[in-house]
Write an enzyme that holds these catalytic residues in place. Structure first.
Site, PDB file in Angstrom:
ATOM      1  N   HIS A 327     -48.214  61.788  44.251  1.00 52.69           N
ATOM      2  CA  HIS A 327     -47.434  60.810  43.484  1.00 52.69           C
ATOM      3  C   HIS A 327     -47.837  59.357  43.786  1.00 52.69           C
ATOM      4  O   HIS A 327     -47.513  58.443  43.021  1.00 52.69           O
ATOM      5  CB  HIS A 327     -45.941  61.001  43.806  1.00 52.69           C
ATOM      6  CG  HIS A 327     -45.018  60.580  42.714  1.00 52.69           C
ATOM      7  ND1 HIS A 327     -45.308  59.552  41.848  1.00 52.69           N
ATOM      8  CD2 HIS A 327     -43.786  61.035  42.352  1.00 52.69           C
ATOM      9  CE1 HIS A 327     -44.309  59.399  40.994  1.00 52.69           C
ATOM     10  NE2 HIS A 327     -43.378  60.282  41.277  1.00 52.69           N
ATOM     11  N   LYS A 410     -29.492  62.953  17.818  1.00 43.75           N
ATOM     12  CA  LYS A 410     -29.827  61.754  17.020  1.00 43.75           C
ATOM     13  C   LYS A 410     -28.935  61.688  15.777  1.00 43.75           C
ATOM     14  O   LYS A 410     -28.471  60.622  15.383  1.00 43.75           O
ATOM     15  CB  LYS A 410     -31.297  61.798  16.590  1.00 43.75           C
ATOM     16  CG  LYS A 410     -32.274  61.568  17.724  1.00 43.75           C
ATOM     17  CD  LYS A 410     -32.522  60.093  17.924  1.00 43.75           C
ATOM     18  CE  LYS A 410     -33.955  59.797  18.219  1.00 43.75           C
ATOM     19  NZ  LYS A 410     -34.192  58.391  18.514  1.00 43.75           N
ATOM     20  N   ASN A 411     -28.714  62.857  15.197  1.00 40.92           N
ATOM     21  CA  ASN A 411     -27.853  62.969  14.018  1.00 40.92           C
ATOM     22  C   ASN A 411     -26.433  62.468  14.321  1.00 40.92           C
ATOM     23  O   ASN A 411     -25.747  61.915  13.475  1.00 40.92           O
ATOM     24  CB  ASN A 411     -27.845  64.445  13.581  1.00 40.92           C
ATOM     25  CG  ASN A 411     -27.185  64.629  12.236  1.00 40.92           C
ATOM     26  OD1 ASN A 411     -27.172  63.722  11.419  1.00 40.92           O
ATOM     27  ND2 ASN A 411     -26.626  65.793  12.014  1.00 40.92           N
ATOM     28  N   MET A 413     -25.892  60.155  16.411  1.00 41.76           N
ATOM     29  CA  MET A 413     -26.081  58.775  16.884  1.00 41.76           C
ATOM     30  C   MET A 413     -25.969  58.674  18.414  1.00 41.76           C
ATOM     31  O   MET A 413     -25.481  57.683  18.958  1.00 41.76           O
ATOM     32  CB  MET A 413     -25.062  57.811  16.241  1.00 41.76           C
ATOM     33  CG  MET A 413     -24.962  57.899  14.740  1.00 41.76           C
ATOM     34  SD  MET A 413     -26.443  57.333  13.902  1.00 41.76           S
ATOM     35  CE  MET A 413     -26.259  55.578  13.991  1.00 41.76           C
ATOM     36  N   ASP A 417     -31.789  61.014  25.770  1.00 39.68           N
ATOM     37  CA  ASP A 417     -31.939  60.889  27.223  1.00 39.68           C
ATOM     38  C   ASP A 417     -30.584  60.614  27.873  1.00 39.68           C
ATOM     39  O   ASP A 417     -30.222  61.234  28.871  1.00 39.68           O
ATOM     40  CB  ASP A 417     -32.923  59.765  27.570  1.00 39.68           C
ATOM     41  CG  ASP A 417     -32.995  59.541  29.071  1.00 39.68           C
ATOM     42  OD1 ASP A 417     -33.367  60.488  29.784  1.00 39.68           O
ATOM     43  OD2 ASP A 417     -32.652  58.441  29.542  1.00 39.68           O
TER      44      ASP A 417
END
Length: 612
Positions: A327, A410-411, A413, A417
C-alpha cells in the site's frame, strides 16, 4: 476505456503534473471546529466539555504556533504532507506489512468467460499477463488517459509506482525503490519474476524489440510449472517479506552478507515489472460469494508472493486470479484502473487469444538461486510460522447484495456511497449497541501528489438516525427526515475532504511539527476522546469505496476490535468484503455484513413508505 484510449493521443498521462495546485493547509479554526463535531458521538456531556476546553487552549496557544510553522513548511513544498504521510503511515510502521498493510482483491474474469476450472491456470495466466504487459507499455508511452473530475485533471503520479516498484526493509524505516521510466525518460526494466513452490524465476518480456505474446508466455509459464512440480520445493525466500519489518531488514542484511550474489538476485526481484505468483490452491468463488477467493489472495502461501512488491499478480490452480499490493507506493484506485482494463480486454476477446500461435526462439526462464545457510532457513521457517499464525486469525466475509444497487438508490435521490456508509453505521449500531468511529477514504488527487484524507462517517446526524431506527416510538416520517439529514451531512463532508478541507491530516501535520521541534505532545492528542473518536489510527471501522466497476478489494481491520470494510457499487448490486479478527470476541464480520444488507432494505423501505 477503449474510447478513452482512442482519444489519448491528444493528452499524455503525466502532462498536467506541473500545473496541478499545491495541497492547501486548512484554517486552524475550521479544522478544530470539525474535530470537535466529530468527537460528539463518543462523549458524554462532561467528557465533551473537557475536550472543548482542551481544544480552545490548543487553538489560542501552542496550536497557533504549530499552525504557523506548518504554513511555513507548506510555502516550500507543493505537497506539505507527502513525505510525512509516506513515513508515518507506511515506512515507519514495524508490524508485518504484507498482512496488516497490503490490500488485495480478485480479478472479475470469473464472472464472465473464466469461471473456475481446473487445468486452465497456465493458459489463462498467459493471457491475463499479456494484457497487464500491454497496460505497462501504454503507461511507458504515456497513453493511459488522465483521470479527471469533469474537466479538471487529477494527479497521476501514483501510476509511476505500479510497475517496477518495491519496498525495501530498513532497521527503523523502510524505503521505496522505483525503477519505472517512461519511454521519453529512458530505459525501464523489462523482466518479470515468477514465484512457484518456494522457487523464483525471471525472464524478459521484450524479445527483439517486441512484447512476448500469450503463446510465448505460456511456454515460459509451462516450463516453470513443470520444473517446480517435478522437483523439490525451493527454500521460499519470499516468506521473509511477511515478517516484522526490522526482523526482515536484519534477515536481508544477513542474506546479502552471506554472498554478494544474493543482493543481485534481490535487486532483480525489486526492479521486476511485477511478481507473478503461482498458487496450488483452488479457492471457491461465485459472483455472489467472494469470501474464499479474497481470503486466498490476502492470506495465501507466503512463499509465492513478495510482500513488498507494488504488484503481485496471483494465479490459482482453477484459473482464477487476483492481486496483492504493497500500500505504500499507491492507493487502491490505481489497481482498480489496471484491473478494469485487463478485465475489459478479456471480456472483449471472449477470454481467448485470437492472434498468432507462433512461438519465437526466446531464452528460457532463469532461476534465481539464493545462497542460504541454516540461519536463513530458520529465519524463513520463523517468518512462515508467524505469518500463518496471524493469517489464521483473520475472518473474511465477502458477498454480493443483489436485491438492488446504484440504479434504485439514484432513483430515490440517495448517493450510493453515502447509502452504504449509513447502512454500515446502522448495522454496527445494531450489532454493538453503540456508534462505531469510522474512517472512509476521501480522495485528494485534485492536488499535486495528493492521495487521501480521512472522512469520519460516524456523524452526530448518523447516530441520531440510528437511534431513531431502534426507537419504536419514532414514526417513519421522522426517521426518514433524520436519515436525509445524515445523508446531507455526509455528502458535504466528503466534498470538503476532497477539496483539501478535511482535518485529520492537518492535525497530523501539527503533531509532527511538534515532534520535529522537540516539543511535548500537545494535550489535544493525549486526550482520551482523541483516540476514542478514531484519532491516531484507532478507527473501529476502516472503510473504502473501491469504485463503480467490477473490481473488489479487501484490507484487514485497523484495530483488533475493528473491521475492514471495502465495497464496490454497480447498477444492480453492492459487493462488500469485510474482515475481522477471530480472536476478538466482540467482532463478527459475517454478522456485520448480514446486518448491513438488512439495513439496505430498511433504508429503501423508509423511502418507499413515505412516498418520496
Amino acid at each position: 476505456m477503449e474510447n478513452q484510449l482512442a482519444k489519448s493521443t491528444e493528452e499524455r498521462t503525466f502532462q498536467y503534473q506541473d500545473s496541478l495546485p499545491s495541497l492547501p493547509v486548512p484554517s486552524l479554526e475550521e479544522s478544530l471546529k470539525k474535530y470537535l463535531e466529530s468527537v460528539k458521538p463518543f462523549a458524554n456531556q462532561e467528557e465533551y466539555k473537557k475536550t472543548e476546553e482542551i481544544v480552545q487552549k490548543f487553538q489560542s496557544g501552542i496550536g497557533e504556533k504549530l499552525h504557523q510553522k506548518l504554513l511555513e513548511r507548506a510555502k516550500g513544498k507543493r505537497n506539505w504532507l507527502e513525505e510525512w504521510w509516506l513515513n508515518v503511515a507506511y515506512l515507519d510502521v514495524r508490524i508485518p506489512s504484507q498482512l496488516n498493510v497490503n490490500f488485495a482483491g480478485p480479478a472479475a474474469h470469473f464472472e464472465h468467460y473464466w469461471p473456475p476450472k481446473e487445468g486452465t491456470q497456465l493458459e489463462r495466466g498467459s493471457i491475463t499477463l499479456w494484457h497487464n504487459l500491454n497496460y505497462w507499455q501504454l503507461l511507458r508511452k504515456e497513453k493511459v488517459p488522465v483521470h479527471k473530475v469533469g474537466n479538471t485533471p487529477l494527479d497521476m503520479n501514483q501510476f509511476r509506482m505500479l510497475f517496477s516498484t518495491c519496498k525495501v526493509p530498513g532497521i527503523t524505516r523502510d524505503s521505496i525503490m522505483n525503477y519505472f521510466r517512461t519511454e521519453s525518460e529512458g530505459r525501464s526494466p523489462n523482466h518479470i519474476v515468477v514465484l512457484c513452490r518456494g522457487r523464483a524465476f525471471v525472464f524478459d518480456v521484450i524479445h527483439e524489440g517486441c512484447l512476448v505474446t500469450p503463446p510465448e508466455l505460456l511456454r515460459q509459464l509451462t516450463y516453470i510449472h513443470k520444473k517446480c512440480h517435478s522437483e523439490p520445493d525451493g527454500p521460499g525466500i519470499a516468506a521473509l517479506t511477511s515478517e516484522e519489518r526490522t526482523r526482515w531488514a536484519k534477515a536481508r542484511e544477513y542474506l546479502i552478507g552471506l554472498d554478494p550474489e544474493n543482493l543481485a538476485l534481490l535487486e532483480k526481484i525489486q526492479s521486476s515489472l511485477l511478481v507473478y505468483s503461482m498458487e496450488d490452491s483452488s479457492p471457491h468463488v461465485t459472483p455472489e460469494d467472494y469470501s474464499e477467493i479474497i481470503a486466498a489472495i490476502l492470506i495465501g502461501d507466503p512463499t509465492v508472493r513478495w510482500g513488498d512488491k507494488s504488484y503481485n499478480l496471483i494465479s490459482f490452480s482453477n484459473g482464477v486470479f487476483g492481486c496483492n499490493c504493497d500500500h505504500a507506493p499507491f492507493d487502491a484506485m490505481i489497481m482498480v484502473n489496471i484491473s478494469y482494463y485487463v478485465d475489459e480486454k478479456i471480456f472483449q476477446n471472449e477470454g481467448r487469444w485470437k492472434g498468432s500461435e507462433k512461438v519465437r526462439d526466446i531464452p528460457l526462464p532463469e532461476e534465481l538461486i539464493f545462497i542460504v545457510d541454516e540461519k536463513v532457513l530458520n529465519d524463513i521457517n520463523q517468518a512462515k510460522a508467524q505469518y500463518l499464525r496471524e493469517a489464521s486469525d483473520l475472518q473474511i466475509a465477502a458477498y454480493a447484495f443483489t436485491s438492488f444497487g446504484k440504479k434504485l438508490t439514484k432513483n430515490k435521490m440517495l448517493h450510493p456511497d453515502t447509502f452504504i456508509q449509513l447502512a454500515l453505521q446502522l448495522a454496527y449500531y445494531r450489532l454493538h449497541g453503540h456508534p462505531g468511529c469510522c474512517y472512509e477514504t476521501a480522495m485528494t488527487r485534485h492536488f499535486y501528489h495528493g492521495r487521501t484524507e480521512t472522512m469520519r462517517s460516524c456523524t452526530v446526524e448518523a447516530v441520531r438516525w440510528c437511534q431513531s431506527m431502534q426507537d419504536p416510538s419514532v414514526n417513519l416520517r421522522e426517521r426518514q427526515q433524520k436519515m436525509l439529514q445524515a445523508f446531507a451531512k455526509h455528502n458535504k463532508m466528503m466534498k470538503d475532504c476532497s477539496a483539501g478541507k478535511g482535518f485529520d491530516r492537518h492535525l497530523l501535520g501539527l503533531l509532527l511539527i511538534a515532534k520535529e521541534e522537540g516539543l511535548p505532545v500537545p494535550e489535544l492528542f493525549t486526550d482520551p476522546l482523541f483516540s476514542k473518536s478514531g484519532g491516531g489510527g484507532n478507527f473501529v471501522l476502516s472503510t473504502s469505496l473501491v469504485g463503480y466497476l467490477r473490481v473488489q478489494g479487501v484490507v484487514v481491520p485497523m484495530v483488533h476490535n475493528g473491521y475492514g470494510f471495502f465495497y464496490h457499487i454497480r447498477d444492480d448490486r453492492f459487493v462488500v468484503a469485510c474482515s475481522a479478527w477471530k480472536s476478538c470476541p466482540e467482532t463478527d464480520a459475517e454478522k456485520l455484513v448480514q446486518l448491513t444488507f438488512c439495513a439496505f432494505h430498511d433504508m429503501i423501505q423508509l423511502m418507499n413508505s413515505t412516498h418520496l
